[in-house]
Write an enzyme that holds these catalytic residues in place. Structure first.
Site, PDB file in Angstrom:
ATOM      1  N   GLU A 198       0.904  -1.204   0.043  1.00 26.25           N
ATOM      2  CA  GLU A 198       0.148  -0.018  -0.059  1.00 26.25           C
ATOM      3  C   GLU A 198       0.945   1.268   0.052  1.00 26.25           C
ATOM      4  O   GLU A 198       0.695   2.491  -0.569  1.00 26.25           O
ATOM      5  CB  GLU A 198      -0.825   0.093   1.130  1.00 26.25           C
TER       6      GLU A 198
ATOM      7  N   PHE B 202     -11.132  -7.530  14.004  1.00 27.68           N
ATOM      8  CA  PHE B 202     -10.103  -7.663  13.258  1.00 27.68           C
ATOM      9  C   PHE B 202      -9.781  -6.594  12.137  1.00 27.68           C
ATOM     10  O   PHE B 202     -10.710  -6.062  11.511  1.00 27.68           O
ATOM     11  CB  PHE B 202     -10.620  -9.071  12.526  1.00 27.68           C
ATOM     12  N   GLN B 203      -8.715  -6.344  11.904  1.00 31.03           N
ATOM     13  CA  GLN B 203      -8.167  -5.260  11.051  1.00 31.03           C
ATOM     14  C   GLN B 203      -8.679  -3.978  11.253  1.00 31.03           C
ATOM     15  O   GLN B 203      -8.981  -3.206  10.314  1.00 31.03           O
ATOM     16  CB  GLN B 203      -8.442  -5.818   9.638  1.00 31.03           C
TER      17      GLN B 203
ATOM     18  N   LYS C  21     -17.543  -0.650   6.838  1.00 29.13           N
ATOM     19  CA  LYS C  21     -17.984  -1.704   5.915  1.00 29.13           C
ATOM     20  C   LYS C  21     -19.491  -1.399   5.614  1.00 29.13           C
ATOM     21  O   LYS C  21     -20.032  -1.765   4.678  1.00 29.13           O
ATOM     22  CB  LYS C  21     -17.592  -3.047   6.153  1.00 29.13           C
TER      23      LYS C  21
ATOM     24  N   MET D  64      24.639   8.942   1.510  1.00 29.33           N
ATOM     25  CA  MET D  64      24.328  10.342   2.098  1.00 29.33           C
ATOM     26  C   MET D  64      24.639  10.172   3.870  1.00 29.33           C
ATOM     27  O   MET D  64      25.273  11.042   4.120  1.00 29.33           O
ATOM     28  CB  MET D  64      22.843  10.634   1.842  1.00 29.33           C
TER      29      MET D  64
END
Lengths: 166, 594
Positions: free
Chosen positions: B74, B136-137, B186, B502
């Site tokens: 993502e 969940f999630q 949802k 760097m």
């Protein structure tokens, strides 16, 4: 560093308060007190924040708060004529008659009221500016044991015609 | 509540097929999301499915206007949407599921936030009745993203989805742009509930009215200061590009005959080869840019924010200059450096106001600033970008110059973060705005490659090159798989010095060369890695073959080519400001004080 009082009008939306509080911690601004409640228009909330910082910091705070999408208006009240008040409850040990008399006298001097009492305790209610409440605490501490203190943080409003409205 | 619930249930009983032409048609929340995006003109969404957004993914199947790009992580979706946006005038759109899908976006949202990039992130959420139960999630995405978004919304009623998404797009794009998160529980997306589609004609947010036009009094003050200047400089930032003001900037520059120094984010706002351009300023800015700033008597800052990587020690910053600061965001003005003449407004509009004001001034004619330009000529003659070309290995600077030649200076260049980023910024003179795409504010390693993919999707006819390092490229290399799936033929050039260059440079300079955790001892074989993903891999180690090989790679128009260039390991980026110094206290090369 002088205390500054900011009045904020914002959308009464879930999460709006957390955006204000988050902004202060995210940018390392101080909050000395914060009060919030809906206004007569239920879609709006009014926040009073007491903060401190030099001119540059206060300018940044004002701009940053104003930038939040939920905020309609922000006004610094400390640089204009205004009224500010804080509410405090103090629960005091008042076991002996002498202590009870002394608390009552001191409360009277500060225009406080005893709003609850038991055999052991008095609860005093006091409103005023921060300084006055602090003076009462200093004074009463010499005469009585403080069991508990709760303060509302200050609320403030501009004097005269000036008003913070949508 | 009871009434509205009742209405909804009875609505749900009316089964109607979704139809755009039928105003009585009813849609599920998920269909409302997709329909809103289509109506807002979205052509690409970058995302990853998961439990809470499956209804949206199902609804996506029923349309052909939007192409969904399935990423491999993502974070990459956010960078793709970001690059897509930076190279166009569009809002980048991301769609992810709740919990880890959403939290994986945090770095990408922060990247967009720091650089003011318009982006809308649609994040799934668990059903309303589960919120707060550690379902969940479940993650409090609004809480997680609060400090790094312009604004965020949670959807409480499905009917409001179109209006909410319209608001999100409006906020993302207008004023100072930025990312907006829309959290979608949802249960607000799922059948059987169906609703009317009501997209507002015009978005109005009563608490949001950015100032676009500069205050007349401030414009007057600024013009007075510009007129009286003897050594003016224009300090141009990303705001010039975001407001589409490049042409006006050119006109303004030539009208007042001032040199232009640009920030890292502003590169391309004026052509890199233009006679008035003195280069990038700041930490790794050119000698002439920093000198010009330090010696100016009037600084016209346009859409720049006096970042610490520009100013160096703020207490020593250009003490003699009158600072005119134009920015659409009032918080940027006088935040780091006090502005003597603040002007709040869009750069494009304010520049037009400046030019109009100068046009009506009868006494104004373009000044020659002979001695000022003479000074600048002297600083330029130091040739601060010169570097030692001899030696057996390939120099990073050479690679950038070679890429410039191989692409006729015309490619859209994205970069990751590190030495290669600074080399690209300094050695590829950008011709136009939106040609240079990098994570300037947040400095996100792993940005460049997915950003390049977004850029390519938005500009399929243009050449897109990601300049990366052996460290950065590994932070989102999994997207090689996405490139294959959707045929996104970007070119990736890795300046491989087998080190986190760097960091190593900083350890050389500030830690007496004690190198801690900068060696990449176990680098993959990049050529075989590219091949494993179905692409073409190349390694270049001979300086004599650099031009030829890069030209060859660029010629493979429809292929993803990963070019691993083995460069000199101990090269530092110069010029470089000295720590705690003024803007023009600099090293010009290893051990070479100005």
């Amino acid at each position: 560093m002088q205390q500054t009082i900011l009045s904020i009008l914002l959308e009464n939306e879930p999460g709006a308060l957390s955006r204000i509080v988050g902004l202060f911690s995210q940018r390392a601004f101080n909050i000395e007190s914060l009060t919030v409640a809906p206004t007569d228009d239920k879609s709006l909330s009014r926040i009073t924040i007491a903060t401190s910082g030099d001119h540059k910091v206060i300018e940044q705070i004002t701009k940053q708060v104003n930038k939040l999408v939920d905020v309609l208006k922000i006004k610094e009240l400390t640089n204009i004529s205004h009224i500010e008040r804080e509410l405090m409850f103090v629960k005091l040990n008042a076991k002996t008659p002498d202590a009870r008399d002394e608390i009552k006298r001191t409360a009277d001097i500060f225009r406080g009221q005893i709003v609850d009492s038991t055999n052991q305790l008095y609860t005093v209610q006091l409103t005023g500016k921060k300084d006055k409440l602090n003076a009462f605490i200093r004074s009463i501490r010499r005469q009585s044991d403080i069991i508990e203190i709760v303060r509302s943080g200050c609320v403030a409003i501009a004097r005269g015609e000036k008003a913070l409205t949508a | 509540m009871l009434t509205s619930e009742t209405t909804r249930k009875s609505d749900a009983l009316v089964e109607q097929p979704p139809s755009a032409n039928n105003s009585n048609a009813l849609f599920t929340g998920a269909e409302l999301v997709v329909k809103s995006l289509v109506d807002l003109g979205v052509k690409h969404i970058f995302g990853y499915p998961g439990g809470s957004v499956l209804d949206i993914y199902d609804a996506l199947l029923a349309q052909e206007d939007i192409q969904h790009i399935l990423v491999r992580h993502e974070q990459a979706a956010t960078h793709m949407a970001d690059g897509y946006s930076r190279s166009t005038d569009e809002v980048g759109v991301v769609l992810v599921t709740s919990g880890p899908g959403a939290t994986n976006c945090v770095t990408g949202i922060a990247t967009a936030y720091m650089d003011s990039i318009p982006m809308v992130v649609l994040s799934g959420q668990v059903a309303t009745h589960l919120i707060g139960d550690d379902a969940f999630q479940e993650t409090d995405m609004l809480g997680c993203s609060r400090p790094i978004v312009k604004h965020s919304y949670t959807c409480r009623n499905a009917e409001e989805i179109p209006a909410t998404i319209a608001k999100a797009f409006h906020l993302a794009k207008s004023g100072r742009p930025g990312p907006v998160v829309v959290d979608l529980p949802k249960d607000k997306l799922s059948p059987p509930h169906r609703f009317k589609y009501e997209m507002p004609e015009k978005v109005r947010i009563r608490s949001y009215n950015p100032t676009i036009k500069g205050h007349a009094k401030q414009i007057k003050k600024a013009i007075e200061a510009i007129k009286n200047a003897e050594r003016p400089v224009i300090y141009a930032g990303g705001g010039v590009i975001l407001s589409g003001a490049s042409e006006l900037l050119l006109e303004f520059t030539e009208t007042i005959n001032a040199p232009v120094a640009s920030t890292l984010m502003g590169l391309g706002c004026i052509p890199g080869e233009h006679s008035h351009f003195v280069g990038m300023l700041g930490l790794h800015g050119t000698y002439e840019a920093n000198k010009t700033m330090a010696n100016a008597d009037v600084i016209v800052a346009l859409g720049a924010r006096f970042d610490d990587r520009v100013t160096n020690n703020t207490s020593k910053f250009c003490p003699d200059a009158t600072i005119i600061h134009v920015d659409i965001d009032p918080t940027s003005i006088s935040k780091n450096i006090h502005a003597h003449i603040p002007v709040v407004g869009s750069i494009e509009v304010v520049l037009r106001q400046f030019l109009d004001a100068l046009a009506v001034k009868e006494d104004f004619k373009t000044p020659s600033y002979t001695s000022w330009w003479q000074d600048i000529k002297g600083w330029r003659e130091r040739q601060c970008l010169g570097y030692q070309k001899e030696g057996s290995g390939i120099k990073s600077q050479q690679v950038i110059e070679s890429i410039y030649r191989a692409t006729n200076g015309d490619a859209l260049i994205t970069s990751d973060v590190g030495q290669h980023q600074m080399f690209a910024a300094l050695y590829y003179p950008f011709k136009r705005p939106k040609q240079w795409i990098n994570s300037g504010g947040l400095g996100t390693m792993g940005f460049g490659f997915p950003a390049a993919m977004g850029v390519k999707l938005a500009n399929p006819e243009k050449e897109v090159v990601c300049i990366s390092g052996d460290g950065s490229i590994q932070m989102n290399i999994q997207e090689l798989s996405t490139c294959l799936q959707y045929s996104i033929p970007v070119k990736i050039v890795i300046l491989n010095n087998k080190n986190l260059g760097m960091v190593k440079q900083l350890q050389d300079i500030n830690y007496d060369g004690r190198h801690s955790s900068v060696y990449m001892d176990s680098l993959p074989d990049f050529v075989r890695l590219a091949e494993a993903y179905g692409h073409i891999g190349m390694t270049i180690s001979d300086p004599q073959k650099l031009d030829e090989s890069l030209a060859q790679a660029m010629a493979m128009k429809d292929k993803v080519v990963l070019i691993n260039v083995e460069v000199e390991e101990n090269e530092h980026v110069y010029p470089m400001q000295k720590k705690f110094g003024a803007i023009d206290d600099m090293w010009l090369a290893k051990g070479v004080d100005q």
